[in-house]
Scaffold this motif. Structure first.
Motif, mmCIF file in Angstrom:
data_model
loop_
_atom_site.group_PDB
_atom_site.id
_atom_site.type_symbol
_atom_site.label_atom_id
_atom_site.label_comp_id
_atom_site.label_asym_id
_atom_site.label_seq_id
_atom_site.Cartn_x
_atom_site.Cartn_y
_atom_site.Cartn_z
ATOM 1 N N LYS A 144 8.637 23.078 -2.840
ATOM 2 C CA LYS A 144 7.416 23.626 -3.269
ATOM 3 C C LYS A 144 6.952 24.660 -2.543
ATOM 4 N N LEU A 145 6.298 25.624 -2.729
ATOM 5 C CA LEU A 145 5.996 26.958 -2.377
ATOM 6 C C LEU A 145 4.477 27.717 -3.318
ATOM 7 N N GLU A 146 3.963 27.967 -1.933
ATOM 8 C CA GLU A 146 2.288 28.666 -2.376
ATOM 9 C C GLU A 146 2.930 30.257 -1.989
ATOM 10 N N GLN A 188 15.744 15.618 5.293
ATOM 11 C CA GLN A 188 15.172 16.272 5.660
ATOM 12 C C GLN A 188 14.194 16.688 4.335
ATOM 13 N N GLN A 189 12.616 17.480 5.289
ATOM 14 C CA GLN A 189 11.613 17.333 4.780
ATOM 15 C C GLN A 189 11.546 18.701 6.108
ATOM 16 N N ILE A 190 10.929 19.700 5.369
ATOM 17 C CA ILE A 190 10.620 21.918 6.210
ATOM 18 C C ILE A 190 9.005 22.043 5.506
ATOM 19 N N ASP A 191 8.650 22.201 6.248
ATOM 20 C CA ASP A 191 6.847 22.597 6.230
ATOM 21 C C ASP A 191 7.149 23.666 6.464
ATOM 22 N N GLU A 192 7.151 24.633 6.172
ATOM 23 C CA GLU A 192 6.679 26.690 6.848
ATOM 24 C C GLU A 192 6.038 27.290 6.054
ATOM 25 N N THR A 193 5.589 28.499 7.108
ATOM 26 C CA THR A 193 4.430 29.660 6.537
ATOM 27 C C THR A 193 4.941 30.411 7.105
ATOM 28 N N PHE A 194 5.140 32.064 6.117
ATOM 29 C CA PHE A 194 5.959 32.729 6.512
ATOM 30 C C PHE A 194 4.670 34.132 6.542
ATOM 31 N N ASN A 195 4.894 35.216 7.166
ATOM 32 C CA ASN A 195 4.067 35.774 6.538
ATOM 33 C C ASN A 195 4.393 37.206 6.288
ATOM 34 N N ILE A 214 18.308 33.042 9.228
ATOM 35 C CA ILE A 214 18.813 32.243 8.640
ATOM 36 C C ILE A 214 18.313 30.361 10.048
ATOM 37 N N PHE A 215 18.341 30.093 9.036
ATOM 38 C CA PHE A 215 17.269 28.551 9.680
ATOM 39 C C PHE A 215 17.434 27.346 9.315
ATOM 40 N N ILE A 216 18.004 26.147 9.831
ATOM 41 C CA ILE A 216 17.756 25.246 9.021
ATOM 42 C C ILE A 216 17.209 23.551 9.753
ATOM 43 N N VAL A 217 15.866 23.810 8.941
ATOM 44 C CA VAL A 217 14.974 22.829 9.148
ATOM 45 C C VAL A 217 14.434 21.944 9.037
ATOM 46 N N GLY A 218 13.640 20.962 9.824
ATOM 47 C CA GLY A 218 12.682 19.899 9.100
ATOM 48 C C GLY A 218 13.258 19.218 9.819
ATOM 49 N N ASN A 219 12.176 17.906 9.734
ATOM 50 C CA ASN A 219 12.849 16.258 10.607
ATOM 51 C C ASN A 219 13.987 15.552 9.533
ATOM 52 N N HIS A 274 3.457 29.908 1.688
ATOM 53 C CA HIS A 274 3.823 28.268 2.342
ATOM 54 C C HIS A 274 5.159 27.431 1.407
ATOM 55 N N LEU A 275 5.737 27.033 2.656
ATOM 56 C CA LEU A 275 7.590 26.709 2.313
ATOM 57 C C LEU A 275 6.646 24.689 2.927
ATOM 58 N N TRP A 276 7.159 24.136 1.300
ATOM 59 C CA TRP A 276 7.427 22.430 1.357
ATOM 60 C C TRP A 276 8.429 22.379 0.777
ATOM 61 N N GLY A 277 9.408 21.332 1.682
ATOM 62 C CA GLY A 277 10.620 21.086 0.671
ATOM 63 C C GLY A 277 10.990 19.617 1.179
ATOM 64 N N GLU A 278 11.329 18.748 0.158
ATOM 65 C CA GLU A 278 12.537 17.305 0.703
ATOM 66 C C GLU A 278 13.066 17.039 -0.040
ATOM 67 N N LEU A 279 14.415 16.826 1.292
ATOM 68 C CA LEU A 279 15.888 16.576 -0.257
ATOM 69 C C LEU A 279 16.536 14.871 0.389
ATOM 70 N N THR A 280 16.453 14.003 -0.611
ATOM 71 C CA THR A 280 16.896 13.014 -0.011
ATOM 72 C C THR A 280 18.605 13.337 -0.235
ATOM 73 N N THR A 281 19.844 12.776 0.624
ATOM 74 C CA THR A 281 20.952 12.136 0.204
ATOM 75 C C THR A 281 21.009 10.882 0.295
ATOM 76 N N LYS A 282 22.241 10.315 -1.052
ATOM 77 C CA LYS A 282 22.417 9.239 -1.213
ATOM 78 C C LYS A 282 23.074 8.163 -0.272
ATOM 79 N N LYS A 283 23.959 9.441 -0.164
ATOM 80 C CA LYS A 283 25.768 8.711 0.604
ATOM 81 C C LYS A 283 25.811 9.200 1.954
#
Length: 323
Positions: free
Chosen positions: A104-106, A28-35, A13-18, A60-69
């Protein structure tokens, strides 16, 4: 052997991203590749989810989450277990309405995909498998180039599907359904919203509680029921079984290939048929309304013709016309 078995059942289980933080916003942004992934499961909240195929064998998983508070601890998480990649949003229950994002998942074209999203749209492209599920509790669904056995549902939002091949089950509680360019059997249901089917080859079975039904360029069989709304069929070839409680039924450029039935509680039935008159045997009944079939007419009942195709019609309040 022991080593390989251990690897299969490892759960990560990962909490990832910048993370980028301002006075009121954290992103939070994530950009990961899985085999070695054979299935993908997504549970999104307050974000748009996009899934499409690519030529690679990985995911390939790319994601972005923005919190407003400030102080919102919502985050994107993922887990890999036994070849299944699960992605979800862990919400801060005190502030979850202040988040938004995009996933977004490819994926490989034939991978199993299941998406469950709330308060956000779903987009899927060019997926081919026998276990494809797309569910949105509040948001639209758009998909194209799907093949296999598909289950698509939205509790509040429109559904638009094109380039479909296989068995489709589509449902919406409040919103329209549009299916274009499809080959295969379709089962559809809607509580409040119109339905449109165009360029379809196969059987369509549909039910609408409140909303019109439109069929254009369909070859096969249509079984349609609407409680409140009209039914219109154009450029059709096959068999029809239409029932409407409140609303008219009409057909243009309709060629019947097998026995068909038309039932209306309140509304007229008008079918312009491309067949010859001697193709049909008509058995028509009306409580209130005129009956006409290729030059023959009646008031309460009309039985005429000795063709191989049986057409049965009934109406409580409304005329029937077949020509």
């Amino acid at each position: 052997m022991k080593t390989s078995l251990a690897i299969v059942f490892v759960v990560a289980i990962f909490i990832v991203g910048n993370y980028v933080t301002t006075d009121d916003v954290m992103s939070q942004q994530i950009d990961e590749t899985f085999n070695n992934i054979n299935a993908v499961e997504v549970n999104g909240s307050f974000m748009n989810v996009e899934v499409e195929s690519h030529d690679a064998d990985n995911v390939h998983l790319w994601g972005e989450l923005t919190t407003k508070k400030a102080g919102d601890d919502s985050k994107i998480l993922y887990e890999v277990k036994g070849g299944t990649l699960s992605v979800w949003v862990e919400k801060d229950n005190k502030m979850f309405q202040n988040i938004s994002g995009h996933l977004k998942l490819e994926v490989p074209k034939y991978i199993r995909v299941k998406v469950n999203n709330s308060s956000g749209s779903i987009t899927a492209r060019n997926l081919k498998n026998d276990k494809l599920g797309l569910t949105s509790s509040s948001g639209s669904i758009h998909a194209e180039g799907l093949q296999g056995k598909m289950n698509v549902s939205a509790s509040s939002g429109s559904i638009s599907l094109s380039g479909i091949e296989g068995e489709l089950d589509v449902t919406t509680s409040s919103g329209s359904i549009k299916v274009y360019d499809a080959e295969g059997n379709i089962s559809a249901r809607s509580s409040s919203g119109s339905q449109v089917f165009e360029d379809i080859e196969g059987k369509i079975r549909t039910n609408a509680s409140s909303g019109s039904l439109r069929f254009n360029s369909v070859e096969g069989k249509i079984s349609a029921v609407t409680s409140s709304g009209s039914i219109r069929v154009t450029d059709f070839e096959g068999a029809l079984n239409l029932t409407s409680s409140s609303g008219s039924q009409s057909g243009q450029n309709v060629q019947l290939k097998a026995d068909s039935e038309f039932h209306s509680v309140s509304g007229s039935i008008t079918m312009n048929l491309d067949n010859n008159a001697d193709d049909f045997t008509f058995d028509l009944r009306a409580t209130s309304g005129s009956l006409k079939a290729f030059g023959s007419s009646g008031s309460k009942t009309l039985k005429t013709g000795d063709g191989v195709i049986m057409v049965r019609g009934s109406s409580s309040s409304g005329s029937q016309r077949y020509n």
